[in-house]
Motif scaffolding. Sequence first.
Motif, PDB file in Angstrom:
ATOM      1  N   PRO A   1       0.723  -1.188  -0.132  1.00 39.85           N
ATOM      2  CA  PRO A   1      -0.009  -0.047  -0.014  1.00 39.85           C
ATOM      3  C   PRO A   1       0.836   1.571   0.042  1.00 39.85           C
ATOM      4  N   ASN A   2       2.176   1.226   0.247  1.00 41.62           N
ATOM      5  CA  ASN A   2       2.960   2.280   0.172  1.00 41.62           C
ATOM      6  C   ASN A   2       3.376   2.581  -1.101  1.00 41.62           C
ATOM      7  N   VAL A   3       2.828   3.572  -1.798  1.00 42.00           N
ATOM      8  CA  VAL A   3       3.103   3.724  -3.209  1.00 42.00           C
ATOM      9  C   VAL A   3       4.244   4.986  -3.483  1.00 42.00           C
ATOM     10  N   GLU A   4       4.773   5.244  -2.222  1.00 40.31           N
ATOM     11  CA  GLU A   4       5.911   6.343  -2.424  1.00 40.31           C
ATOM     12  C   GLU A   4       7.230   5.630  -2.696  1.00 40.31           C
ATOM     13  N   ALA A   5       8.277   6.291  -3.277  1.00 42.03           N
ATOM     14  CA  ALA A   5       9.496   5.717  -3.557  1.00 42.03           C
ATOM     15  C   ALA A   5      10.207   5.100  -2.494  1.00 42.03           C
ATOM     16  N   HIS A   6      10.543   3.850  -2.513  1.00 49.19           N
ATOM     17  CA  HIS A   6      11.100   3.329  -1.432  1.00 49.19           C
ATOM     18  C   HIS A   6      11.755   1.762  -1.818  1.00 49.19           C
TER      19      HIS A   6
END
Length: 144
Positions: free
Chosen positions: A84-89
């Motif tokens: 669910p984390n769609v930020e760059a990582h």
Amino acid sequence: MRSPEELTTLFRSTGRKVTPQRQRIFHALHGNERHPTAEGVYADIVDDMPTVSLRTVYQTLAALTDLGEINKINLGTGSARFDPNVEAHHHLVCDDCGAVRDVTANTAEIRVPSRQRGGFRVEETEVVFRGRCRDCLAKQRTGE
């Protein structure tokens, strides 16, 4: 990922059907940092909602991926995971238990040499750090 209520509105606005099963899937994913498989999402909700099918879970995850609300990732743990984390990582993956954690790392210096690309255009870089998580290291130390 948006809240379950926002996902309900998004699904309706894009002509997708909103069912109680889908809403339960939205809730199971919201704030979930475990990077679950489709089977994991199903297992999390089937006891509370026996009418949900694995097919519904797969279809809902595919729709959320198409909408950019979650990322489907393959970390070499056997099954696709959903993040669910769609930020760059990037990710830390435990080779013993398969646990996955998000990690932020500067990958600006990672480059494929142009002579080795062979006309391939790199659009994204993903780094997976593999090793042992704290729990597995502790088990190893105690000989379990």
